[in-house]
Design a protein around this motif. Structure first.
Motif, PDB file in Angstrom:
ATOM      1  N   VAL A  29      -7.575   3.977  10.214  1.00 57.61           N
ATOM      2  CA  VAL A  29      -8.593   3.037  10.703  1.00 57.61           C
ATOM      3  C   VAL A  29      -8.805   1.936   9.669  1.00 57.61           C
ATOM      4  O   VAL A  29      -8.836   0.747  10.003  1.00 57.61           O
ATOM      5  N   GLU A  30      -8.920   2.315   8.378  1.00 57.06           N
ATOM      6  CA  GLU A  30      -9.086   1.322   7.293  1.00 57.06           C
ATOM      7  C   GLU A  30      -7.918   0.345   7.252  1.00 57.06           C
ATOM      8  O   GLU A  30      -8.102  -0.839   6.990  1.00 57.06           O
ATOM      9  N   LEU A  31      -6.707   0.847   7.496  1.00 56.59           N
ATOM     10  CA  LEU A  31      -5.518  -0.003   7.479  1.00 56.59           C
ATOM     11  C   LEU A  31      -5.453  -0.927   8.693  1.00 56.59           C
ATOM     12  O   LEU A  31      -4.683  -1.877   8.714  1.00 56.59           O
ATOM     13  N   GLY A  32      -6.264  -0.641   9.717  1.00 52.20           N
ATOM     14  CA  GLY A  32      -6.333  -1.517  10.890  1.00 52.20           C
ATOM     15  C   GLY A  32      -5.399  -1.119  12.020  1.00 52.20           C
ATOM     16  O   GLY A  32      -5.218  -1.885  12.968  1.00 52.20           O
ATOM     17  N   PHE A  33      -4.824   0.065  11.968  1.00 55.85           N
ATOM     18  CA  PHE A  33      -3.890   0.482  13.011  1.00 55.85           C
ATOM     19  C   PHE A  33      -4.561   1.297  14.115  1.00 55.85           C
ATOM     20  O   PHE A  33      -3.993   1.495  15.179  1.00 55.85           O
ATOM     21  N   LEU A  34      -5.748   1.783  13.852  1.00 54.44           N
ATOM     22  CA  LEU A  34      -6.592   2.426  14.860  1.00 54.44           C
ATOM     23  C   LEU A  34      -7.948   1.738  14.810  1.00 54.44           C
ATOM     24  O   LEU A  34      -8.421   1.388  13.733  1.00 54.44           O
ATOM     25  N   ARG A  35      -8.554   1.560  15.989  1.00 55.58           N
ATOM     26  CA  ARG A  35      -9.898   0.989  16.052  1.00 55.58           C
ATOM     27  C   ARG A  35     -10.803   1.953  16.808  1.00 55.58           C
ATOM     28  O   ARG A  35     -10.463   2.373  17.915  1.00 55.58           O
ATOM     29  N   ARG A  59       0.853  -1.181   0.000  1.00 55.07           N
ATOM     30  CA  ARG A  59       0.000   0.000   0.000  1.00 55.07           C
ATOM     31  C   ARG A  59       0.888   1.230   0.000  1.00 55.07           C
ATOM     32  O   ARG A  59       1.742   1.381   0.856  1.00 55.07           O
ATOM     33  N   GLN A  60       0.669   2.078  -0.973  1.00 56.70           N
ATOM     34  CA  GLN A  60       1.399   3.332  -1.044  1.00 56.70           C
ATOM     35  C   GLN A  60       0.728   4.310  -0.083  1.00 56.70           C
ATOM     36  O   GLN A  60      -0.458   4.578  -0.199  1.00 56.70           O
ATOM     37  N   LEU A  61       1.488   4.820   0.869  1.00 54.33           N
ATOM     38  CA  LEU A  61       0.937   5.731   1.861  1.00 54.33           C
ATOM     39  C   LEU A  61       1.363   7.156   1.567  1.00 54.33           C
ATOM     40  O   LEU A  61       2.491   7.394   1.144  1.00 54.33           O
ATOM     41  N   PHE A 109       2.447  10.978   2.659  1.00 54.77           N
ATOM     42  CA  PHE A 109       3.352  11.437   3.709  1.00 54.77           C
ATOM     43  C   PHE A 109       2.589  11.655   5.012  1.00 54.77           C
ATOM     44  O   PHE A 109       3.046  11.261   6.085  1.00 54.77           O
ATOM     45  N   ASP A 110       1.407  12.272   4.927  1.00 51.18           N
ATOM     46  CA  ASP A 110       0.624  12.579   6.130  1.00 51.18           C
ATOM     47  C   ASP A 110       0.212  11.312   6.876  1.00 51.18           C
ATOM     48  O   ASP A 110       0.259  11.268   8.107  1.00 51.18           O
ATOM     49  N   VAL A 111      -0.195  10.283   6.146  1.00 54.89           N
ATOM     50  CA  VAL A 111      -0.578   9.019   6.788  1.00 54.89           C
ATOM     51  C   VAL A 111       0.659   8.363   7.399  1.00 54.89           C
ATOM     52  O   VAL A 111       0.619   7.866   8.530  1.00 54.89           O
ATOM     53  N   SER A 112       1.781   8.398   6.683  1.00 51.20           N
ATOM     54  CA  SER A 112       3.026   7.843   7.217  1.00 51.20           C
ATOM     55  C   SER A 112       3.438   8.564   8.495  1.00 51.20           C
ATOM     56  O   SER A 112       3.852   7.932   9.469  1.00 51.20           O
ATOM     57  N   LEU A 113       3.312   9.886   8.486  1.00 54.77           N
ATOM     58  CA  LEU A 113       3.644  10.680   9.673  1.00 54.77           C
ATOM     59  C   LEU A 113       2.771  10.254  10.850  1.00 54.77           C
ATOM     60  O   LEU A 113       3.267  10.038  11.960  1.00 54.77           O
ATOM     61  N   LEU A 114       1.478  10.112  10.614  1.00 54.02           N
ATOM     62  CA  LEU A 114       0.568   9.700  11.674  1.00 54.02           C
ATOM     63  C   LEU A 114       0.943   8.319  12.210  1.00 54.02           C
ATOM     64  O   LEU A 114       0.965   8.100  13.430  1.00 54.02           O
ATOM     65  N   LEU A 115       1.301   7.394  11.328  1.00 56.15           N
ATOM     66  CA  LEU A 115       1.700   6.047  11.771  1.00 56.15           C
ATOM     67  C   LEU A 115       2.962   6.089  12.612  1.00 56.15           C
ATOM     68  O   LEU A 115       3.067   5.412  13.644  1.00 56.15           O
TER      69      LEU A 115
END
Length: 196
Positions: free
Chosen positions: A148-154, A83-85, A87-93
């Protein structure tokens, strides 16, 4: 030869592997499959290895998933898509992973719960100053939905804007991933200060 346990048999193997192909198997949400997976771990590893996959199983954290084996020559087709993320999503992760590390070090609790406001405050330090705060908050909301979709937050049931950080994040955002992201973050900071 491995002897199947009383509750799991090799006939269950295709069902377990199919469940893993659909996504992460969690001990707490799919107890029957989890128990069968634990009983047949070596058979599952052998089964998926033929397809160029590794079983990642963390019994203490209660999750399992499949990951493509390293293939430097690129001879194997990818069964598990990358999955190509953004920058903002990567930063959040990355920020969530660091927060989880701090939480594990400083707390005896098992679950890291964060509100949308806490997530916003955590990310705000890294966002460029803007007069359009509504747009930034909207973008952050989109990024949270993606995580959330990626499953890292519920999302927590019955509690609006409150999330549990999934422990599987530790398996995806490892030391190498953090190191590579830190280099990208340094470039990003440089581009922000250079553009002023």
């Amino acid at each position: 030869m491995n002897t199947p346990s009383e509750t799991s048999s090799p006939e269950e193997l295709p069902g377990i592997v199919t469940k893993l192909f659909k996504g992460v198997v969690y001990a707490e949400t799919d107890e029957k499959v989890w128990q069968s997976l634990l009983a047949l771990t070596s058979q599952v590893r052998d089964y998926v290895a033929v397809l160029g996959l590794n079983l990642i199983l963390d019994e203490s954290e209660g999750y399992a998933f499949l990951r493509s084996r390293e293939d430097p020559e690129g001879t194997l087709p990818r069964l598990i898509p990358r999955r190509q993320l953004t920058f903002d999503v990567s930063l959040l992760l990355v920020l969530l992973r660091k927060r989880l590390l701090e939480f594990d070090t400083n707390s005896s609790e098992l679950r890291l719960i964060m509100t949308e406001e806490e997530l916003k405050d955590m990310v705000a330090v890294f966002l460029p100053e803007s007069s359009n705060e509504a747009r930034i908050l909207d973008r952050l909301g989109t990024n949270i939905k993606k995580v959330v979709e990626l499953g890292f937050l519920r999302k927590l049931r019955g509690e609006t804007g409150t999330y549990e950080v999934a422990r599987i994040l530790k398996a995806y955002v490892d030391a190498q991933w953090l190191e590579e992201f830190d280099a990208r973050l340094a470039d990003y900071r440089e581009s922000l200060t250079g553009s002023k």
